[in-house]
Design an enzyme around this catalytic site. Structure first.
Site: not given
Length: 510
Positions: A231, A233, A238, A428, A430, A435
């Site tokens: 899952h 991404k 470089d 979407h 996440k 604090d």
């Protein structure tokens, strides 16, 4: 046709004759040979013994992990690379701490930093810059700009890659880079990329782009291995700039899918030493999926942030750090989690952050299906006077999981937490903010699947400025939300209650 029917009938009779023995065998395996939490164990036992035949089929599709230790044996060996973990452990534990680690924020979270370091090899880096994207158009424009500046290699990893205008806007850049001598690798998940035509991948390979697939489907686009999906991404260019977050590659992520509307997500562009942690994570996944050992070439793990001349175009390439962020020194650990690790690193990282919260906890997640420890920590925080705020979508992309999300979110209301339903499209994003000091964003949802069954990666950021920017984005979302009160939640219909509770009870299966 009659022969096939007779064979199917014979298989069915055999199955029904031995059903008790089969269920007993699977029950023994679940109880004694698999690491599961008690709630998951009882749910699977219920499915096997009270839903004849279908419980077995469901378990074979979603629940079995008999081959997990063997499947990830190679990954486990790779994960024990000689990283500078021990030396940093000694520094953190010693009284002679370097100046860059004397920051009060780093000192206050010393135990969490050490835990992440020892359990997952997450080295703390303090020289990073972070740019935050909350809109898909801006994120992909930033990605294309970075890709055009590549001079050595491009490593791309996404859970979902779709054959549409977003991918079409990236491919020509990659093809140009290959012609310039830049190495380009693309790694996608076999489930998330199952609808991409094979011809498209072949076209890329003919253009000189290296393509890898994580857990490819067995039967064409039909992938029966629902668990252990990659899952993550990640993009690394470089070794100097990295991207990580929630956006996949597809038109819905630039808000062009009418079914979702505006797509609200969070993605990070990182420069600095933390990029090397993303590069190592990509290399481990690429090595496992393709068999090519990127660690044999040290050039992939070398950075050069200085300006340099491109002899092919006779012009100076700008330095990688963003001038707008010049001077920022952001502390960060890249936390990876997955079924190949002994501990649920990202979940434990969240848990420790929740325990340390003194003023507020802000959470954004499309799926809220926490395990008992996470749920208890949030309840305790709310009861202790911590301002706990949870933001979830108003519409489901997975109805079953969404109903479970609503059930858990509704229960939090009884403990004084605030729940917001994002109504301006699909949420979407996440991550969590604690604090105003520390935040953790990446690919992991606040659910059991992300904690235990999927390969995920998050950035834990020890920086007040970055956290403040993410918290401001959270506040900017509130006018687009509907706050749910305890009274609102109690007014829902009986059928809705039954569906939510049923989804919640069955959520450990998925």
């Amino acid at each position: 046709m009659g022969v096939i029917f007779n064979e199917a009938e014979a298989v069915w009779e055999w199955l029904m004759t031995h059903l008790i023995v089969i269920n007993l065998l699977f029950s023994i395996i679940i109880i004694f040979f698999q690491r599961r939490d008690p709630r998951s164990v009882w749910t699977w036992l219920f499915a096997l013994n009270f839903i004849p035949v279908f419980g077995i089929i469901f378990y074979l599709l979603f629940g079995q992990d008999l081959k997990k230790s063997r499947m990830f044996k190679v990954k486990g060996i790779s994960d024990r690379l000689n990283m500078p973990v021990k030396s940093q452990e000694e520094i953190i534990l010693s009284s002679d701490i370097p100046e860059e680690m004397m920051d009060p924020l780093i000192r206050d979270f010393r135990s969490l930093i050490l835990y992440n370091l020892e359990t997952s090899g997450a080295v703390l880096t303090t020289d990073n810059q972070v740019k935050i994207y909350t809109d898909g158009q801006a994120k992909f424009e930033g990605l294309r700009t970075a890709l055009r500046r590549a001079s050595r290699f491009i490593h791309i990893q996404y859970y979902i890659i779709k054959n549409d205008e977003v991918f079409d806007s990236i491919v020509p850049i990659l093809e140009d880079k290959v012609r310039e001598g830049v190495e380009v690798r693309i790694l996608y998940d076999g489930m998330g990329g199952r609808f991409m035509p094979k011809r498209r991948w072949e076209e890329l390979r003919r253009a000189g782009i290296l393509v890898g697939v994580f857990f490819p489907p067995i039967l064409g686009w039909l992938n029966l291995r629902v668990n252990y999906r990659n899952h993550r991404k990640i993009v690394v260019i470089d070794g100097n700039v990295g991207f990580v977050g929630g956006f996949n590659i597809g038109r819905e992520y630039i808000s062009k899918d009418p079914g979702f509307g505006y797509w609200r997500d969070t993605h990070l562009r990182i420069t600095g030493e933390a990029v090397m942690s993303l590069q190592i994570r990509f290399a481990l996944d690429w090595n496992y999926a393709t068999g090519e050992n990127l660690f044999k070439n040290e050039a992939y793990f070398r950075t050069d942030l200085k300006k340099k001349t491109d002899v092919r175009r006779d012009k100076e390439r700008p330095a990688w750090p963003d001038p707008e962020l010049e001077g920022s020194q952001v502390g960060m650990q890249i936390i990876a989690g997955g079924p190949d690790t002994r501990e649920p690193h990202i979940r434990n990282n969240y848990l420790e952050l929740f325990h340390k919260a003194k003023h507020h906890i802000y959470i954004q997640t499309p799926y809220f299906v926490p395990d008992d420890a996470i749920f208890s920590a949030l309840k305790m925080a709310a009861l202790s006077g911590v301002d706990v705020r949870l933001m979830i979508p108003c519409k489901p992309d997975h109805p079953f999981v969404y109903r479970a999300t609503c059930s858990y979110a509704g229960e939090l209301l009884d403990y004084g937490a605030k729940v917001y339903i994002y109504t301006n499209g699909f949420l979407h994003s996440k991550g969590i903010m604690v604090d105003g000091r520390v935040c953790c964003y990446g690919t992991a949802n606040m659910d059991i699947r992300s904690f235990e069954l999927n390969f995920e990666v998050n950035a834990t950021i020890y920086d007040e400025a970055v956290t403040a920017e993410l918290e401001q984005a959270f506040m900017n979302d509130l006018p687009h939300c509907r706050q749910i009160t305890r009274e609102d939640y109690k007014k829902r219909g009986l059928l809705t209650r039954i569906r939510e509770q049923g989804s919640r009870l069955l959520s450990p299966l998925l």
